[in-house]
Design a protein around this motif. Structure first.
Motif, short mmCIF file in Angstrom:
data_model
loop_
_atom_site.label_atom_id
_atom_site.label_comp_id
_atom_site.label_asym_id
_atom_site.label_seq_id
_atom_site.Cartn_x
_atom_site.Cartn_y
_atom_site.Cartn_z
N SER A 83 0.84 -1.19 0.00
CA SER A 83 0.00 0.00 0.00
C SER A 83 0.87 1.24 0.00
O SER A 83 1.79 1.36 0.80
CB SER A 83 -0.92 0.01 1.24
N HIS A 84 0.59 2.15 -0.92
CA HIS A 84 1.36 3.38 -1.02
C HIS A 84 0.45 4.58 -0.78
O HIS A 84 -0.68 4.59 -1.24
CB HIS A 84 1.98 3.54 -2.42
N GLU A 85 0.93 5.54 -0.08
CA GLU A 85 0.25 6.82 0.01
C GLU A 85 1.15 7.87 -0.63
O GLU A 85 2.36 7.91 -0.35
CB GLU A 85 -0.05 7.19 1.46
N LEU A 86 0.56 8.67 -1.50
CA LEU A 86 1.35 9.65 -2.23
C LEU A 86 1.65 10.86 -1.35
O LEU A 86 1.10 11.93 -1.51
CB LEU A 86 0.62 10.06 -3.51
N SER A 87 2.52 10.65 -0.40
CA SER A 87 2.98 11.73 0.47
C SER A 87 4.46 11.51 0.71
O SER A 87 4.96 10.39 0.65
CB SER A 87 2.21 11.73 1.79
N HIS A 88 5.17 12.56 1.00
CA HIS A 88 6.62 12.47 1.06
C HIS A 88 7.27 12.86 2.38
O HIS A 88 8.49 12.90 2.44
CB HIS A 88 7.23 13.34 -0.05
N PRO A 89 6.54 13.17 3.44
CA PRO A 89 7.23 13.51 4.68
C PRO A 89 8.13 12.36 5.15
O PRO A 89 7.69 11.23 5.27
CB PRO A 89 6.07 13.75 5.67
N ASN A 90 9.37 12.65 5.37
CA ASN A 90 10.35 11.66 5.84
C ASN A 90 10.48 10.49 4.88
O ASN A 90 10.87 9.39 5.28
CB ASN A 90 9.94 11.14 7.23
N CYS A 91 10.12 10.70 3.61
CA CYS A 91 10.22 9.62 2.64
C CYS A 91 11.68 9.28 2.37
O CYS A 91 12.07 8.13 2.37
CB CYS A 91 9.53 10.04 1.34
N THR A 92 12.48 10.29 2.12
CA THR A 92 13.91 10.09 1.98
C THR A 92 14.62 11.28 2.60
O THR A 92 14.11 12.39 2.58
CB THR A 92 14.30 9.93 0.49
N GLN A 93 15.77 11.02 3.17
CA GLN A 93 16.49 12.05 3.90
C GLN A 93 17.61 12.63 3.05
O GLN A 93 18.21 11.92 2.24
CB GLN A 93 17.07 11.46 5.19
N PRO A 94 17.92 13.90 3.23
CA PRO A 94 19.09 14.46 2.55
C PRO A 94 20.35 13.73 2.97
O PRO A 94 20.42 13.13 4.05
CB PRO A 94 19.10 15.93 3.02
N LEU A 95 21.35 13.76 2.10
CA LEU A 95 22.61 13.11 2.42
C LEU A 95 23.18 13.66 3.73
O LEU A 95 23.18 14.87 3.95
CB LEU A 95 23.61 13.30 1.29
N GLY A 96 23.65 12.77 4.56
CA GLY A 96 24.18 13.18 5.85
C GLY A 96 23.18 13.04 6.97
O GLY A 96 23.54 13.05 8.14
N ASN A 97 21.90 12.92 6.62
CA ASN A 97 20.85 12.71 7.62
C ASN A 97 20.37 11.27 7.56
O ASN A 97 20.58 10.57 6.57
CB ASN A 97 19.67 13.66 7.39
N SER A 98 19.72 10.83 8.61
CA SER A 98 19.17 9.47 8.63
C SER A 98 17.81 9.50 9.30
O SER A 98 17.57 10.27 10.22
CB SER A 98 20.11 8.51 9.38
N ALA A 99 16.92 8.64 8.80
CA ALA A 99 15.58 8.54 9.36
C ALA A 99 15.56 7.42 10.39
O ALA A 99 16.04 6.32 10.13
CB ALA A 99 14.56 8.26 8.25
N ASP A 100 15.04 7.69 11.56
CA ASP A 100 14.93 6.69 12.61
C ASP A 100 13.61 5.95 12.44
O ASP A 100 12.60 6.32 13.01
CB ASP A 100 15.01 7.36 13.99
N ARG A 101 13.64 4.92 11.61
CA ARG A 101 12.44 4.15 11.35
C ARG A 101 12.42 2.88 12.21
O ARG A 101 13.46 2.32 12.53
CB ARG A 101 12.35 3.77 9.87
N LEU A 102 11.21 2.43 12.51
CA LEU A 102 11.01 1.21 13.28
C LEU A 102 10.26 0.21 12.41
O LEU A 102 9.25 0.55 11.79
CB LEU A 102 10.20 1.51 14.55
N VAL A 103 10.78 -1.01 12.36
CA VAL A 103 10.12 -2.08 11.60
C VAL A 103 9.49 -3.05 12.58
O VAL A 103 10.16 -3.57 13.47
CB VAL A 103 11.12 -2.81 10.68
N ALA A 104 8.20 -3.29 12.40
CA ALA A 104 7.47 -4.24 13.23
C ALA A 104 6.99 -5.38 12.33
O ALA A 104 6.26 -5.14 11.37
CB ALA A 104 6.29 -3.57 13.92
N THR A 105 7.44 -6.60 12.63
CA THR A 105 6.99 -7.78 11.88
C THR A 105 6.02 -8.54 12.74
O THR A 105 6.35 -8.96 13.85
CB THR A 105 8.18 -8.67 11.49
N LEU A 106 4.80 -8.72 12.23
CA LEU A 106 3.73 -9.40 12.96
C LEU A 106 3.54 -10.80 12.41
O LEU A 106 3.34 -10.98 11.20
CB LEU A 106 2.41 -8.63 12.86
#
Length: 482
Positions: A83-106
Motif C-alpha cells: 500500500s502506497h500513500e502519495l505523500s513524502h514527509p520523511n520519505c527520503t532524507q538528505p545526504l548526511g541525515n538518517s531517518a529513525d524508522r522502526l520495523v514491526a513484523t507481525l
C-alpha cells in the motif's frame, strides 16, 4: 443587437459544494474552467455536481467524486500487496541525515489459537466468604483470600482474532498502529507515518496475511523509551495476547536485511529433543533416572540452576553408558520443522552457519555434517579407552552461556563479520549471553524468561519464519528453498 438577443443563453457553471471538497487549496481558491476550454475537456477544475447532464465523448462510466486529494484524503495505490500513500514527509532524507524508522513484523500464531474465554471452564471458586459480599472466581495464582492481592488482576480479554479473522486482519493492523501512536515521538515530529507489506498469506487466501511487515517513521522517542524497553512494554504484550500474534520490533537499518552469520543452539532448537534426556532414557536402573535428568534439564533451561554445574551433575548420572550410544541416537534425532530449507536458503545467501550446543560433540558434529553447517561446538565427554564407556566426566570447558558467547565472538572475528550482522537463535537461559552479543537474538519457542529478554520471539511451527525477519517475502523464500 437582434443577433445577441436570439443567441442561446450559456448555462450557469456548476460549483463544488461542501460535501465534494476538502480543506485543500480548492477550498479557499475555488477554480473554474476558462471560457476558451472546449466543453469536452475535463480536468480537476471541471468537477461538477451533476455529471449526468454533461455529454462525454466517447461515453464512459464516471466514478463519483469523493474529495480533492489532500492531507486528509491522500490518494492511495495498492499494488502487489504493497500500500502506497502519495505523500513524502520523511520519505527520503538528505545526504548526511538518517531517518529513525522502526520495523514491526507481525506473525500470526495459527498453530496455537487462543480459546475463547466463554469456552474455558471457570476456575474453582473459593469457599472462603468474599469480604465484598459474594463468591468470586480467583484468577490469581492463589487459593485463599488471605494471600489474594488487594487489586486482583482482571480476566484476559476475549481473543480479537476470533472476531475479526484468524489472520492479521486490517483491524489488527489498525489496532497496532493506534497502540504505537500512544508513545511520544521525537522532538519536532508531529505525526507517525506508516507503510505495510504482506510477506506471507494463507495458501489459496490472498486476503488473509499471516506475516505482515510494518514500517513506522519516525520511531517512538528513544529518550522516552529505548527499543529494549519498548519490546518489553506491557501494551505490546497485551496486544500480542489479544490478537494471537508475535510482534518483532527492529530498527530499520541496512544490516537488518543482510545477515552474514547465524548461530543456533541445538537441543530444542535445531532438533526438538534434549539429547541428554535421550541418553538418560536408555538407562533403566534406577528407573526414575530419566525423570530426574529431565527435571534438572528443565530447571537449567529456565535459569533456575547454574548451567555448568547442572550439566556436570547430569553427565555424572550417565556413568557407564557405552560410547556407541551416540551412533545409535542419530536415527532418533528429530530435526525441527523448517531447518533443512532454512539452511539451504541461508547458504544460497552466502551466510555462515554455526551450531553451539550445550550437548555432546559426537552428535552435534554429525548433525552439522548432515545439515551442511560451517561450525559445530559442543561438550566432550571422557570415554574410558578400556571399557569404551562414559566415565561421567567432561573434558575441557563446558559450553555454557559464557562459552557460547565467546565462541560466537571468535567465529565472527575469524570470518570478519560485524556483530550487527550476526543472528543468534536459542530457547534456553544458557543462550541469553550469545543472543545478547549478536545483532539480533531470537527466542525460538523459548522458556518465559528467554522470551522476555530476547530481541525477537518466534513461536510458530517452522524455523523458516526466521527469514521473514530479514524482510523476505514468501515468494522469495520459496525461490531460495527450492
Amino acid at each position: 443587437m437582434a443577433a445577441q438577443e436570439t443567441a442561446p443563453t450559456r448555462p450557469g457553471r456548476p460549483s463544488l459544494n461542501s460535501s465534494m471538497r476538502s480543506s485543500s487549496y480548492l477550498n479557499g481558491n475555488q477554480q473554474y474552467r476558462p471560457p476558451n476550454k472546449p466543453e469536452n475537456h475535463y480536468g480537476i477544475d471541471t468537477v461538477v455536481e451533476d455529471l449526468n447532464a454533461t455529454s462525454i465523448s466517447p461515453p464512459r462510466q464516471i466514478s463519483p467524486f469523493n474529495g480533492i486529494p489532500s492531507v486528509e484524503n491522500p490518494p492511495t495505490i495498492v499494488e502487489s500487496g504493497v500500500s502506497h500513500e502519495l505523500s513524502h514527509p520523511n520519505c527520503t532524507q538528505p545526504l548526511g541525515n538518517s531517518a529513525d524508522r522502526l520495523v514491526a513484523t507481525l506473525f500470526y500464531k495459527s498453530t496455537a489459537p487462543r480459546i475463547s474465554n466463554a469456552a474455558v471452564p471457570s476456575p474453582k471458586k473459593t469457599q472462603s466468604p468474599n469480604p465484598h459480599g459474594s463468591d468470586v472466581d480467583l484468577i490469581a495464582p492463589s487459593s485463599s483470600f488471605d494471600t489474594f492481592p488487594l487489586e486482583p488482576p482482571t480476566a484476559e480479554s476475549e481473543p480479537l482474532d476470533h472476531l475479526y479473522g484468524s489472520h492479521i486482519s486490517p483491524m489488527c493492523i489498525t489496532s497496532f498502529l493506534h497502540l504505537m501512536s500512544t508513545f511520544p515521538l521525537p522532538p519536532g515530529s508531529n505525526d507517525m507515518i506508516s507503510a505495510h507489506r504482506c510477506l506471507k498469506v494463507e495458501r489459496d487466501h490472498e486476503d488473509r496475511p499471516t506475516v505482515v511487515e510494518l514500517t513506522l517513521s519516525p520511531a517512538p522517542s528513544r529518550d522516552y523509551l529505548s527499543l529494549d524497553d519498548l519490546r518489553k512494554h506491557e501494551l505490546i504484550y497485551q496486544f500480542e495476547l489479544e490478537w494471537n500474534v508475535d510482534v518483532v520490533l527492529r530498527s530499520d537499518t541496512l544490516w537488518r536485511r543482510y545477515p552474514r552469520l547465524v548461530v543456533f543452539d541445538m537441543d530444542s532448537t535445531l532438533i526438538t529433543q534434549e539429547v541428554i534426556d535421550l541418553l538418560a532414557a536408555t538407562i533403566k536402573d534406577p528407573p526414575d533416572l530419566a525423570a530426574c535428568v529431565a527435571d534438572i534439564t528443565h530447571r537449567a533451561m529456565l535459569g533456575e540452576l547454574e548451567f555448568d554445574a547442572a550439566f556436570r551433575e547430569r553427565v555424572k548420572l550417565l556413568t557407564g553408558l557405552p560410547a556407541s550410544i551416540f551412533t545409535e541416537l542419530r536415527s532418533v534425532l528429530d530435526v525441527t520443522n523448517g531447518v533443512r530449507p532454512l539452511v539451504r536458503a541461508l547458504k544460497r545467501l552466502g551466510v555462515k552457519i554455526a551450531v553451539l550446543s550445550g550437548g555432546f560433540l559426537p552428535l552435534t558434529s554429525w548433525l552439522a555434517g548432515e545439515l551442511g553447517l560451517d561450525y559445530a561446538h559442543a561438550n566432550e565427554v571422557v570415554i574410558d579407552e578400556t571399557t569404551g564407556r562414559l566415565t561421567g566426566e567432561v573434558k575441557g570447558l563446558i559450553v555454557g552461556k559464557e562459552r557460547k558467547r565467546d565462541l560466537l565472538l571468535e567465529i565472527a572475528a575469524k570470518e570478519g563479520i560485524a556483530l550487527e550482522q550476526v543472528v543468534a537463535v536459542g530457547d534456553g537461559a544458557n543462550d541469553l549471553f550469545m543472543m545478547e552479543a549478536a545483532g539480533l537474538g531470537v527466542a525460538w519457542n523459548a522458556k518465559p524468561m528467554v522470551q522476555m529478554e530476547a530481541d525477537a520471539r518466534l513461536n510458530g511451527d517452522s524455523l523458516l519464519d526466521l527469514l521473514y525477519l530479514f524482510g523476505l517475502t514468501a515468494e522469495e523464500v520459496e525461490k531460495l528453498t527450492s
